[in-house]
Design a protein around this motif. Structure first.
Motif, PDB file in Angstrom:
ATOM      1  N   GLU A 124       0.854  -1.253  -0.010  1.00 41.63           N
ATOM      2  CA  GLU A 124       0.082   0.110  -0.060  1.00 41.63           C
ATOM      3  C   GLU A 124       0.811   1.223   0.249  1.00 41.63           C
ATOM      4  OE1 GLU A 124      -0.292  -2.485   2.213  1.00 41.63           O
ATOM      5  OE2 GLU A 124      -1.992  -3.517   1.702  1.00 41.63           O
ATOM      6  N   THR A 125       1.850   1.176   0.819  1.00 40.88           N
ATOM      7  CA  THR A 125       2.935   2.513   1.045  1.00 40.88           C
ATOM      8  C   THR A 125       4.064   2.281  -0.102  1.00 40.88           C
ATOM      9  OG1 THR A 125       3.831   1.524   2.817  1.00 40.88           O
ATOM     10  CG2 THR A 125       1.940   3.017   3.144  1.00 40.88           C
ATOM     11  N   THR A 126       4.317   1.137  -0.835  1.00 41.43           N
ATOM     12  CA  THR A 126       5.298   1.119  -1.765  1.00 41.43           C
ATOM     13  C   THR A 126       6.696   1.268  -1.024  1.00 41.43           C
ATOM     14  OG1 THR A 126       5.265   3.073  -2.769  1.00 41.43           O
ATOM     15  CG2 THR A 126       4.000   1.352  -3.936  1.00 41.43           C
ATOM     16  N   SER A 127       6.784   0.280   0.191  1.00 40.09           N
ATOM     17  CA  SER A 127       8.036   0.650   1.150  1.00 40.09           C
ATOM     18  C   SER A 127       8.340  -0.636   1.704  1.00 40.09           C
ATOM     19  CB  SER A 127       7.462   1.562   2.275  1.00 40.09           C
ATOM     20  OG  SER A 127       6.725   0.794   3.229  1.00 40.09           O
ATOM     21  N   PHE A 128       9.709  -0.558   1.913  1.00 35.85           N
ATOM     22  CA  PHE A 128      10.578  -1.880   2.476  1.00 35.85           C
ATOM     23  C   PHE A 128      11.473  -1.318   3.211  1.00 35.85           C
ATOM     24  CE2 PHE A 128      13.282  -5.444   1.455  1.00 35.85           C
ATOM     25  CZ  PHE A 128      12.502  -6.383   2.175  1.00 35.85           C
ATOM     26  N   HIS A 129      10.999  -0.692   4.569  1.00 35.09           N
ATOM     27  CA  HIS A 129      11.863   0.016   5.314  1.00 35.09           C
ATOM     28  C   HIS A 129      12.747  -1.266   6.112  1.00 35.09           C
ATOM     29  CE1 HIS A 129       9.835   3.356   3.956  1.00 35.09           C
ATOM     30  NE2 HIS A 129       8.958   3.585   4.898  1.00 35.09           N
ATOM     31  N   LEU A 130      13.984  -0.926   6.299  1.00 32.17           N
ATOM     32  CA  LEU A 130      14.983  -1.669   7.169  1.00 32.17           C
ATOM     33  C   LEU A 130      14.905  -1.092   8.602  1.00 32.17           C
ATOM     34  CD1 LEU A 130      16.801  -4.266   6.946  1.00 32.17           C
ATOM     35  CD2 LEU A 130      18.770  -2.394   6.604  1.00 32.17           C
ATOM     36  N   GLN A 131      14.877  -2.015   9.602  1.00 30.46           N
ATOM     37  CA  GLN A 131      14.893  -1.773  11.018  1.00 30.46           C
ATOM     38  C   GLN A 131      15.825  -2.560  11.695  1.00 30.46           C
ATOM     39  OE1 GLN A 131      10.880  -1.109  12.705  1.00 30.46           O
ATOM     40  NE2 GLN A 131      11.075   1.146  12.297  1.00 30.46           N
ATOM     41  N   LYS A 132      16.368  -2.318  12.726  1.00 25.79           N
ATOM     42  CA  LYS A 132      17.104  -3.047  13.852  1.00 25.79           C
ATOM     43  C   LYS A 132      16.883  -2.258  15.163  1.00 25.79           C
ATOM     44  CE  LYS A 132      21.151  -5.776  15.121  1.00 25.79           C
ATOM     45  NZ  LYS A 132      22.370  -6.051  14.877  1.00 25.79           N
TER      46      LYS A 132
END
Length: 110
Positions: A88-96
């Protein structure tokens, strides 16, 4: 990349556009303290839903696949890192959740 003890430095680079598809992430150097939350934003544009990747490149080494997701709502998880494929937000955010000095590297979204 040299950093002071207790500091984590990550480099963020933008990869090129291919066949009208592209990814966008923040560029430049980010310095965090150990234990901080790391978030690297990545959004994409594509004519179809792509498989998405995060690569990590440690100093003096070549890029290595960190994680990937092949379809909407997939979550890639590896070494404490995670990224969720949001169609939906065309996102692939990386988190740690708790970054360490050993996470100092260059990160690529593709």
């Amino acid at each position: 990349m040299n950093s002071s003890p207790g500091l984590v430095t990550v480099m963020l680079l933008l990869l090129g556009r291919t066949h009208g598809d592209s990814v966008t992430q923040r560029e430049g150097e980010v310095t965090l303290s150990e234990g901080d939350l790391l978030t690297i934003n990545c959004t994409y544009t594509a004519s179809v839903y792509p498989t998405l990747f995060w690569y990590i490149q440690y100093p003096g080494e070549g890029p290595q696949l960190l994680l990937k997701a092949a379809k909407a709502n997939d979550k890639g998880v590896n070494k404490g890192f995670e990224a969720k494929y949001h169609k939906e937000t065309t996102s692939f955010h990386l988190q740690k959740a708790s970054v360490q000095e050993s996470d100092s590297a260059v990160y690529y979204c593709a």
